[in-house]
Design a protein around this motif. Structure first.
Motif, PDB file in Angstrom:
ATOM      1  N   ILE A  22       4.475   5.569  -7.854  1.00  0.00           N
ATOM      2  CA  ILE A  22       5.963   6.105  -6.776  1.00  0.00           C
ATOM      3  C   ILE A  22       5.054   6.745  -6.103  1.00  0.00           C
ATOM      4  N   LEU A  23       3.955   8.058  -6.272  1.00  0.00           N
ATOM      5  CA  LEU A  23       3.733   8.783  -4.565  1.00  0.00           C
ATOM      6  C   LEU A  23       2.735   7.155  -3.747  1.00  0.00           C
ATOM      7  N   ARG A  24       2.097   6.349  -4.250  1.00  0.00           N
ATOM      8  CA  ARG A  24       1.849   5.543  -3.115  1.00  0.00           C
ATOM      9  C   ARG A  24       2.986   5.138  -2.400  1.00  0.00           C
ATOM     10  N   GLY A  25       4.107   5.125  -3.019  1.00  0.00           N
ATOM     11  CA  GLY A  25       5.696   4.270  -2.512  1.00  0.00           C
ATOM     12  C   GLY A  25       5.622   2.772  -2.789  1.00  0.00           C
ATOM     13  N   ASP A  26       4.418   2.484  -4.358  1.00  0.00           N
ATOM     14  CA  ASP A  26       5.222   1.280  -4.555  1.00  0.00           C
ATOM     15  C   ASP A  26       6.553   1.167  -5.175  1.00  0.00           C
ATOM     16  N   LEU A  27       6.469   2.452  -6.058  1.00  0.00           N
ATOM     17  CA  LEU A  27       8.123   2.227  -6.301  1.00  0.00           C
ATOM     18  C   LEU A  27       8.620   3.318  -6.007  1.00  0.00           C
ATOM     19  N   ARG A  28      10.023   2.826  -5.367  1.00  0.00           N
ATOM     20  CA  ARG A  28      10.803   4.161  -4.704  1.00  0.00           C
ATOM     21  C   ARG A  28      12.288   4.977  -4.891  1.00  0.00           C
ATOM     22  N   PRO A  29      12.612   5.572  -4.232  1.00  0.00           N
ATOM     23  CA  PRO A  29      13.897   6.093  -4.837  1.00  0.00           C
ATOM     24  C   PRO A  29      14.761   5.030  -5.410  1.00  0.00           C
ATOM     25  N   GLY A  30      15.188   5.481  -6.482  1.00  0.00           N
ATOM     26  CA  GLY A  30      15.798   4.129  -6.720  1.00  0.00           C
ATOM     27  C   GLY A  30      15.769   2.809  -7.897  1.00  0.00           C
ATOM     28  N   ASP A  31      14.802   2.788  -7.702  1.00  0.00           N
ATOM     29  CA  ASP A  31      13.856   1.963  -8.049  1.00  0.00           C
ATOM     30  C   ASP A  31      14.196   1.644  -9.455  1.00  0.00           C
ATOM     31  N   GLU A  32      13.801   1.384 -10.464  1.00  0.00           N
ATOM     32  CA  GLU A  32      14.239   1.249 -12.338  1.00  0.00           C
ATOM     33  C   GLU A  32      12.380   1.244 -12.389  1.00  0.00           C
ATOM     34  N   VAL A  33      12.297   1.638 -12.979  1.00  0.00           N
ATOM     35  CA  VAL A  33      10.545   2.075 -13.998  1.00  0.00           C
ATOM     36  C   VAL A  33      10.625   1.286 -15.390  1.00  0.00           C
ATOM     37  N   LEU A  62      10.367  13.086 -11.547  1.00  0.00           N
ATOM     38  CA  LEU A  62       9.642  11.982 -10.820  1.00  0.00           C
ATOM     39  C   LEU A  62      10.444  10.567 -11.351  1.00  0.00           C
ATOM     40  N   VAL A  63      11.167  11.289 -12.637  1.00  0.00           N
ATOM     41  CA  VAL A  63      12.333   9.350 -12.556  1.00  0.00           C
ATOM     42  C   VAL A  63      13.037  10.472 -13.557  1.00  0.00           C
ATOM     43  N   TYR A  72      14.740   5.496 -13.592  1.00  0.00           N
ATOM     44  CA  TYR A  72      15.182   5.494 -12.283  1.00  0.00           C
ATOM     45  C   TYR A  72      13.535   6.485 -11.646  1.00  0.00           C
ATOM     46  N   VAL A  73      13.595   5.890 -10.414  1.00  0.00           N
ATOM     47  CA  VAL A  73      12.842   6.533  -9.679  1.00  0.00           C
ATOM     48  C   VAL A  73      13.794   7.718  -9.169  1.00  0.00           C
ATOM     49  N   ARG A  74      13.338   8.814  -8.981  1.00  0.00           N
ATOM     50  CA  ARG A  74      14.332  10.165  -8.346  1.00  0.00           C
ATOM     51  C   ARG A  74      13.870  10.166  -6.843  1.00  0.00           C
ATOM     52  N   SER A  75      14.781  10.775  -6.202  1.00  0.00           N
ATOM     53  CA  SER A  75      14.500  11.101  -4.969  1.00  0.00           C
ATOM     54  C   SER A  75      14.054  12.526  -4.829  1.00  0.00           C
ATOM     55  N   LEU A  76      12.714  12.785  -4.466  1.00  0.00           N
ATOM     56  CA  LEU A  76      11.672  13.634  -4.462  1.00  0.00           C
ATOM     57  C   LEU A  76      11.671  14.008  -2.791  1.00  0.00           C
ATOM     58  N   GLU A  77      12.104  15.718  -3.543  1.00  0.00           N
ATOM     59  CA  GLU A  77      12.087  16.320  -1.993  1.00  0.00           C
ATOM     60  C   GLU A  77      10.449  17.734  -2.545  1.00  0.00           C
ATOM     61  N   VAL A  78      10.450  17.531  -0.893  1.00  0.00           N
ATOM     62  CA  VAL A  78       8.753  18.393  -1.023  1.00  0.00           C
ATOM     63  C   VAL A  78       8.799  19.384  -0.245  1.00  0.00           C
ATOM     64  N   ASN A  79       8.116  20.038  -1.630  1.00  0.00           N
ATOM     65  CA  ASN A  79       7.496  22.070  -0.788  1.00  0.00           C
ATOM     66  C   ASN A  79       6.521  21.159   0.546  1.00  0.00           C
ATOM     67  N   ARG A  80       6.433  21.053   1.642  1.00  0.00           N
ATOM     68  CA  ARG A  80       5.210  20.585   2.456  1.00  0.00           C
ATOM     69  C   ARG A  80       4.813  21.966   3.162  1.00  0.00           C
ATOM     70  N   GLY A 242      12.561  12.468   5.091  1.00  0.00           N
ATOM     71  CA  GLY A 242      13.430  11.250   5.421  1.00  0.00           C
ATOM     72  C   GLY A 242      12.972  10.579   3.972  1.00  0.00           C
ATOM     73  N   TYR A 243      14.472   9.242   4.634  1.00  0.00           N
ATOM     74  CA  TYR A 243      14.526   7.817   3.901  1.00  0.00           C
ATOM     75  C   TYR A 243      15.079   6.756   4.630  1.00  0.00           C
ATOM     76  N   PRO A 244      15.309   5.892   3.719  1.00  0.00           N
ATOM     77  CA  PRO A 244      15.971   4.536   4.382  1.00  0.00           C
ATOM     78  C   PRO A 244      16.839   4.901   4.169  1.00  0.00           C
ATOM     79  N   LEU A 245      17.662   4.315   5.258  1.00  0.00           N
ATOM     80  CA  LEU A 245      19.060   3.849   5.224  1.00  0.00           C
ATOM     81  C   LEU A 245      19.937   3.090   4.390  1.00  0.00           C
ATOM     82  N   THR A 246      18.503   1.759   3.828  1.00  0.00           N
ATOM     83  CA  THR A 246      19.241   0.412   3.315  1.00  0.00           C
ATOM     84  C   THR A 246      18.862   0.321   1.829  1.00  0.00           C
TER      85      THR A 246
END
Length: 246
Positions: A22-33, A62-63, A72-80, A242-246
């Motif tokens: 998830i953290l690498r982006g191999d699994l993205r928000p909305g993907d099923e684990v 995370l899910v 499913y992978v959750r959308s992540l809001e990070v304290n930057r 940032g997040y994808p629009l598709t």
């Protein structure tokens, strides 16, 4: 099948493997684990062990499990700011950028408030080490924050009790002194009206709104290592993602 290291429980090995995806982006928000059944088959573990790994990921934020559908992978809001501070400390040995400085306003042992005791897993002994600081730059206060540590950490990291700056930051100092490494963090955020004390420390007008961040750092064994409560003035924070629009 992925390799399982025996140094950690199998459910944590599975959870950490998926977390890294998830953290690498191999699994993205909305993907099923993978489901419990799939994990049990792939890792050759029992269904309860597979279920526990998904529970650990859910606890880490995370899910999310959707009834009758899957996990499913959750959308992540990070304290930057927290992430940037840790990264800077590990790369340069210093936690603040030029022009930033912290004033430690108090440090030592205190009875932990209920929400701190719950975050650190304190049950009978409610004593904890606290470090309260105001971070500033040329424009004034940036944040007011208090870090809390369990008694065993305070005993092994004596500088936490002193009202002096720790150049590499408290987390790296604690890691070095205890041998425990920070693995991931959870943030909970809300906005509210500032207290009188916060207004004074952050130089705010009466009735100002502030952002409150409860920040918990977990070690490689999923044990809480640090709890921090940070207060940000209204002109010093914003959500960025940032997040994808598709």
């Amino acid at each position: 099948m992925p390799q399982i290291e025996e140094a950690q429980p199998k459910y944590l090995q599975i959870a950490h493997f998926i977390r890294d995806q998830i953290l690498r982006g191999d699994l993205r928000p909305g993907d099923e684990v993978p489901s419990e059944r799939q994990l049990a088959a792939n890792w050759k573990v029992s269904r309860p062990t597979a279920a526990r790994s998904l529970e650990a990921l859910s606890h880490q934020g995370l899910v999310e499990k959707r009834q009758g559908s899957g996990t499913y992978v959750r959308s992540l809001e990070v304290n930057r700011r927290a992430r940037e501070l840790y990264g800077r400390a590990r790369q340069t040995g210093k936690i603040y950028t030029p022009g930033e400085y912290a004033v430690i306003t108090s440090a030592g042992w205190l009875d932990a408030p209920d929400h701190v005791a719950e975050a650190l897993g304190l049950v009978k002994d409610r004593r904890a080490v606290h470090r309260r600081r105001v971070t500033n730059n040329q424009d004034g206060p940036i944040t007011l924050s208090t870090s809390w540590f369990a008694p065993d950490v305070g005993q092994r990291a004596p500088k936490l009790l002193e009202p002096e700056r720790i150049q590499e930051g408290t987390l790296m100092y604690v890691e070095n002194m205890t041998g425990r490494q920070g693995s991931y963090a959870e943030d909970r955020m809300c906005a509210r009206q500032a207290t009188d004390e916060e207004e004074a420390d952050l130089q705010l007008a009466p009735g100002s709104a502030v952002l409150i961040v409860h920040h918990v750092v977990f070690d490689l064994q999923d044990r809480p290592l640090e709890f921090a409560e940070a207060t940000y003035p209204p002109h010093r924070w914003a959500f960025e993602q940032g997040y994808p629009l598709t």
